[in-house]
Design an enzyme around this catalytic site. Structure first.
Site, PDB file in Angstrom:
ATOM      1  N   TYR A  48      14.602   3.906  26.482  1.00 24.63           N
ATOM      2  CA  TYR A  48      13.465   3.754  27.400  1.00 24.63           C
ATOM      3  C   TYR A  48      13.922   3.229  28.758  1.00 24.63           C
ATOM      4  CZ  TYR A  48      10.276   4.175  23.394  1.00 24.63           C
ATOM      5  OH  TYR A  48       9.581   4.617  22.303  1.00 24.63           O
ATOM      6  N   LYS A 107       0.834  -1.220   0.000  1.00 27.00           N
ATOM      7  CA  LYS A 107       0.000   0.000   0.000  1.00 27.00           C
ATOM      8  C   LYS A 107       0.858   1.255   0.000  1.00 27.00           C
ATOM      9  CE  LYS A 107      -3.443   2.104   3.102  1.00 27.00           C
ATOM     10  NZ  LYS A 107      -4.075   1.983   4.433  1.00 27.00           N
ATOM     11  N   LYS A 138      -1.220  -8.748  15.972  1.00 23.19           N
ATOM     12  CA  LYS A 138      -0.482  -9.831  15.295  1.00 23.19           C
ATOM     13  C   LYS A 138      -0.958 -11.188  15.819  1.00 23.19           C
ATOM     14  CE  LYS A 138       2.383  -9.692  12.655  1.00 23.19           C
ATOM     15  NZ  LYS A 138       2.370  -9.642  11.156  1.00 23.19           N
ATOM     16  N   ILE A 193      -4.220  -4.429   1.300  1.00 21.24           N
ATOM     17  CA  ILE A 193      -4.727  -5.796   1.507  1.00 21.24           C
ATOM     18  C   ILE A 193      -6.132  -5.794   2.104  1.00 21.24           C
ATOM     19  CG2 ILE A 193      -2.481  -6.964   1.676  1.00 21.24           C
ATOM     20  CD1 ILE A 193      -3.046  -6.912   4.825  1.00 21.24           C
ATOM     21  N   TYR A 230      -0.080  -3.606  19.153  1.00 17.76           N
ATOM     22  CA  TYR A 230       0.600  -4.236  18.010  1.00 17.76           C
ATOM     23  C   TYR A 230       0.616  -5.747  18.153  1.00 17.76           C
ATOM     24  CZ  TYR A 230       4.520  -6.163  15.364  1.00 17.76           C
ATOM     25  OH  TYR A 230       5.309  -6.958  14.569  1.00 17.76           O
ATOM     26  N   THR A 257       5.515 -12.347  14.602  1.00 17.98           N
ATOM     27  CA  THR A 257       6.533 -11.863  15.543  1.00 17.98           C
ATOM     28  C   THR A 257       6.533 -12.676  16.837  1.00 17.98           C
ATOM     29  OG1 THR A 257       6.967 -10.005  17.028  1.00 17.98           O
ATOM     30  CG2 THR A 257       4.763 -10.146  16.175  1.00 17.98           C
ATOM     31  N   ASP A 258       7.661 -12.650  17.544  1.00 16.69           N
ATOM     32  CA  ASP A 258       7.715 -13.318  18.858  1.00 16.69           C
ATOM     33  C   ASP A 258       6.962 -12.520  19.914  1.00 16.69           C
ATOM     34  OD1 ASP A 258       9.465 -11.161  19.151  1.00 16.69           O
ATOM     35  OD2 ASP A 258      11.121 -12.349  19.963  1.00 16.69           O
ATOM     36  N   GLU A 259       6.565 -11.271  19.571  1.00 18.82           N
ATOM     37  CA  GLU A 259       5.899 -10.436  20.577  1.00 18.82           C
ATOM     38  C   GLU A 259       4.536 -11.001  20.974  1.00 18.82           C
ATOM     39  OE1 GLU A 259       6.267  -6.223  20.307  1.00 18.82           O
ATOM     40  OE2 GLU A 259       8.009  -6.340  18.991  1.00 18.82           O
ATOM     41  N   THR A 277      -5.349  -3.160   9.438  1.00 16.30           N
ATOM     42  CA  THR A 277      -4.440  -3.872   8.521  1.00 16.30           C
ATOM     43  C   THR A 277      -4.083  -5.262   9.045  1.00 16.30           C
ATOM     44  OG1 THR A 277      -3.512  -1.923   7.485  1.00 16.30           O
ATOM     45  CG2 THR A 277      -2.092  -3.852   7.571  1.00 16.30           C
ATOM     46  N   PRO A 319       4.813   2.599  27.916  1.00 19.16           N
ATOM     47  CA  PRO A 319       3.797   1.932  28.743  1.00 19.16           C
ATOM     48  C   PRO A 319       3.732   0.440  28.406  1.00 19.16           C
ATOM     49  CG  PRO A 319       2.897   3.897  27.650  1.00 19.16           C
ATOM     50  CD  PRO A 319       4.267   3.677  27.089  1.00 19.16           C
ATOM     51  N   ARG A 375      16.032  -8.096  24.102  1.00 20.67           N
ATOM     52  CA  ARG A 375      15.416  -8.679  22.905  1.00 20.67           C
ATOM     53  C   ARG A 375      16.410  -9.623  22.266  1.00 20.67           C
ATOM     54  NH1 ARG A 375      11.921  -6.668  25.242  1.00 20.67           N
ATOM     55  NH2 ARG A 375      10.466  -5.036  24.640  1.00 20.67           N
ATOM     56  N   ALA A 415       2.754  -7.689   4.984  1.00 22.40           N
ATOM     57  CA  ALA A 415       2.180  -6.347   5.137  1.00 22.40           C
ATOM     58  C   ALA A 415       1.569  -6.202   6.520  1.00 22.40           C
ATOM     59  CB  ALA A 415       1.105  -6.113   4.073  1.00 22.40           C
ATOM     60  N   PRO A 436      17.632   8.461  22.578  1.00 21.42           N
ATOM     61  CA  PRO A 436      16.704   8.129  23.663  1.00 21.42           C
ATOM     62  C   PRO A 436      16.691   6.630  23.961  1.00 21.42           C
ATOM     63  CG  PRO A 436      15.492   8.581  21.620  1.00 21.42           C
ATOM     64  CD  PRO A 436      16.939   8.810  21.323  1.00 21.42           C
TER      65      PRO A 436
HETATM   66  N1  LIG Z   1      10.631  -5.621  12.273  1.00 18.17           N
HETATM   67  C1  LIG Z   1      10.757  -6.662  13.076  1.00 18.17           C
HETATM   68  O1  LIG Z   1      11.664  -6.720  13.924  1.00 18.17           O
HETATM   69  C2  LIG Z   1       9.802  -7.839  12.945  1.00 18.17           C
HETATM   70  C3  LIG Z   1      10.083  -8.995  13.661  1.00 18.17           C
HETATM   71  C4  LIG Z   1       9.237 -10.105  13.492  1.00 18.17           C
HETATM   72  C5  LIG Z   1       8.148 -10.036  12.661  1.00 18.17           C
HETATM   73  N2  LIG Z   1       7.897  -8.881  11.980  1.00 18.17           N
HETATM   74  C6  LIG Z   1       6.726  -8.876  11.066  1.00 18.17           C
HETATM   75  O2  LIG Z   1       7.253  -8.851   9.748  1.00 18.17           O
HETATM   76  C7  LIG Z   1       6.388  -8.099   8.905  1.00 18.17           C
HETATM   77  C8  LIG Z   1       7.173  -6.969   8.240  1.00 18.17           C
HETATM   78  O3  LIG Z   1       7.721  -6.129   9.258  1.00 18.17           O
HETATM   79  P1  LIG Z   1       8.584  -4.839   8.885  1.00 18.17           P
HETATM   80  O4  LIG Z   1       9.410  -4.502  10.048  1.00 18.17           O
HETATM   81  O5  LIG Z   1       9.210  -5.044   7.556  1.00 18.17           O
HETATM   82  O6  LIG Z   1       7.424  -3.761   8.751  1.00 18.17           O
HETATM   83  P2  LIG Z   1       7.447  -2.334   8.015  1.00 18.17           P
HETATM   84  O7  LIG Z   1       6.551  -1.469   8.838  1.00 18.17           O
HETATM   85  O8  LIG Z   1       8.840  -1.900   7.731  1.00 18.17           O
HETATM   86  O9  LIG Z   1       6.767  -2.618   6.599  1.00 18.17           O
HETATM   87  C9  LIG Z   1       5.403  -2.930   6.460  1.00 18.17           C
HETATM   88  C10 LIG Z   1       5.044  -2.805   4.993  1.00 18.17           C
HETATM   89  O10 LIG Z   1       3.658  -3.158   4.855  1.00 18.17           O
HETATM   90  C11 LIG Z   1       3.031  -2.184   4.029  1.00 18.17           C
HETATM   91  N3  LIG Z   1       1.611  -2.117   4.401  1.00 18.17           N
HETATM   92  C12 LIG Z   1       1.109  -1.621   5.576  1.00 18.17           C
HETATM   93  N4  LIG Z   1      -0.239  -1.690   5.547  1.00 18.17           N
HETATM   94  C13 LIG Z   1      -0.577  -2.244   4.349  1.00 18.17           C
HETATM   95  C14 LIG Z   1      -1.804  -2.583   3.734  1.00 18.17           C
HETATM   96  N5  LIG Z   1      -2.985  -2.345   4.354  1.00 18.17           N
HETATM   97  N6  LIG Z   1      -1.800  -3.156   2.504  1.00 18.17           N
HETATM   98  C15 LIG Z   1      -0.620  -3.377   1.862  1.00 18.17           C
HETATM   99  N7  LIG Z   1       0.575  -3.056   2.385  1.00 18.17           N
HETATM  100  C16 LIG Z   1       0.601  -2.496   3.625  1.00 18.17           C
HETATM  101  C17 LIG Z   1       3.777  -0.899   4.297  1.00 18.17           C
HETATM  102  O11 LIG Z   1       3.623   0.034   3.224  1.00 18.17           O
HETATM  103  C18 LIG Z   1       5.207  -1.393   4.444  1.00 18.17           C
HETATM  104  O12 LIG Z   1       5.847  -1.435   3.186  1.00 18.17           O
HETATM  105  C19 LIG Z   1       5.256  -7.603   9.783  1.00 18.17           C
HETATM  106  O13 LIG Z   1       4.177  -8.498   9.620  1.00 18.17           O
HETATM  107  C20 LIG Z   1       5.812  -7.688  11.184  1.00 18.17           C
HETATM  108  O14 LIG Z   1       4.788  -7.919  12.122  1.00 18.17           O
HETATM  109  C21 LIG Z   1       8.701  -7.780  12.103  1.00 18.17           C
END
Ligand SMILES: NC(=O)c1ccc[n+]([C@@H]2O[C@H](COP(=O)([O-])OP(=O)(O)OC[C@H]3O[C@@H](n4cnc5c(N)ncnc54)[C@H](O)[C@@H]3O)[C@@H](O)[C@H]2O)c1
Length: 355
Positions: free
Chosen positions: A219, A37, A166, A63, A162, A137-139, A103, A295, A226, A85, A217
């Site tokens: 926290y 998106k 997920k 999506i 968040y 995610t592991d969160e 989303t 928080p 992590r 996404a 910064p």
């Molecule tokens: N970053 C981390 O450390 C981490 C760790 C484990 C899992 N994840 C998971 O991996 C995935 C990617 O994480 P990231 O860090 O690359 O995220 P990010 O925020 O960098 O990227 C998310 C992407 O999704 C797109 N997007 C958002 N809403 C959308 C929609 N409605 N339709 C289509 N596209 C959309 C955004 O434009 C962006 O390009 C996520 O599902 C996240 O939960 C991330």
């Protein structure tokens, strides 16, 4: 010869998604349709290196737009969907949870529903080969005490909007496997770091702010722990899950690199001191500033990644030290990437305290 597989990657303009897209184009013969998106976190600069490749295609799409997703799947007829996404920043989820519900939960539901309808009507061979890979995610597992680690059977105890969104999407993915038979695989990964990460998460934010001589910064007391994984290792893990993961299974992915936030920031500062001997901001550690904790901040996450190692033969190739060095180097060499990001809507403002 069999035709090359075609993979739809959602969120392929984001941090991890763009690493996956670059990896799949660079290391396989697969065709990749990047569906994104382009929210504030999506950036086509991150996939510029593959943009001209004939096996790559970009489609701008939400999506949550069910009809657009339906048309996309009918037109592209993919062999697999890798779903990344998402809204991904915890602080933003505290300030504005509704985007996360829309989303991460509703969008994932719409994608699953359309993937299922598409899959249902495929011929037998393509039907048994298709995979819907839900990336998480592991969160979702919540917070750990001083010891222990999350495994695939750990109970779900999400603590932030968040992680709750997920967790909900993981449950939907599971249900679409058990109830409708859609061949879903789920992976839950620890914190990623590396090139092209939007400068709002700990490591990318620290590097960029330190380069600009701004305060760093941290926290609370910086004692939150992590597990960290270099993003290109995650991309390889996701390929392994897609190729060899069994439908209905969950795979935890981790870097076996537990670190306290304060130690990470100090490591970044030391690397910058070394790489920029002339910098007026040396020693960069004097920019560290402790700020009010987030928080509901989870204390510790740790991942038991023995299942993916033994079943799928994946393990990380970068240590935290080597991955962090590469990451800092990348931000030094790609100033234009993050300067363009920073000149956009996001201005590095403090998020997550508006409650
Ligand atoms: N970053 C981390 O450390 C981490 C760790 C484990 C899992 N994840 C998971 O991996 C995935 C990617 O994480 P990231 O860090 O690359 O995220 P990010 O925020 O960098 O990227 C998310 C992407 O999704 C797109 N997007 C958002 N809403 C959308 C929609 N409605 N339709 C289509 N596209 C959309 C955004 O434009 C962006 O390009 C996520 O599902 C996240 O939960 C991330």
């Amino acid at each position: 010869m069999k035709p090359a597989l075609k993979i739809v990657v959602t969120g392929g303009a984001g941090f991890i998604g763009s690493a996956v897209v670059r990896h799949l184009i660079g290391s396989t013969d697969w065709k990749v349709v990047n569906v994104d998106k382009l929210t504030y976190a999506g950036n086509l600069d991150s996939v510029a290196s593959v943009a001209e490749n004939p096996r790559y295609k970009f489609v701008k799409l939400d999506i949550g737009d069910s009809e657009a997703v339906r048309r996309l799947l009918e037109a592209e007829r993919p062999d697999a969907i890798m779903h990344l996404a998402a809204e991904s920043h915890v602080d933003r989820s505290i300030d504005g949870p509704s985007f996360f519900i829309e989303t991460n939960i509703v969008g994932t539901y719409r994608l699953l529903e359309n993937a299922w309808r598409y899959w249902r009507d495929l011929d037998a061979e393509k039907k048994s080969a298709l995979r819907f890979h839900h990336v998480s995610t592991d969160e979702v597992y919540g917070s750990l005490g001083e010891t222990g680690s999350f495994h695939e059977g750990s109970p779900y105890r999400p603590n932030s909007p968040y992680s709750a969104s997920k967790a909900a999407s993981d449950h939907l993915a599971r249900a679409w496997f058990h109830t409708y038979g859609l061949p879903v695989v789920v992976s839950n990964c620890s914190n990623n770091y590396g090139p092209c990460q939007f400068p709002e998460k700990l490591i990318s934010l620290t590097i960029v702010r330190a380069l600009e001589g701004k305060s760093l910064p941290i926290y609370g007391k910086g004692e939150n722990v992590r597990d960290w994984l270099y993003v290109e290792d995650h991309a390889r893990a996701l390929e392994a899950v897609l190729r060899r993961g069994r439908p209905g299974e969950v795979y935890n992915i981790g870097g076996n690199a537990e670190k306290r936030n304060i130690d990470i920031v100090r490591m970044v500062c030391a690397l910058l001191d070394e790489m920029l001997p002339q910098s007026v901001h040396r020693p960069h550690s004097r920019l560290i500033e402790f700020v009010t904790d987030r928080p509901g901040h989870d204390l510790r996450y740790a991942i038991d990644a023995s299942k993916i190692r033994s079943e799928l033969g994946w393990q990380p190739s970068e240590s935290f030290e080597s991955g962090l060095r590469k990451t800092v180097r990348w931000y030094l060499d790609n100033r234009r990437w993050w300067e363009r990001v920073l000149s956009g809507a996001y201005r590095g403002e403090r998020l997550g305290l508006g409650i």
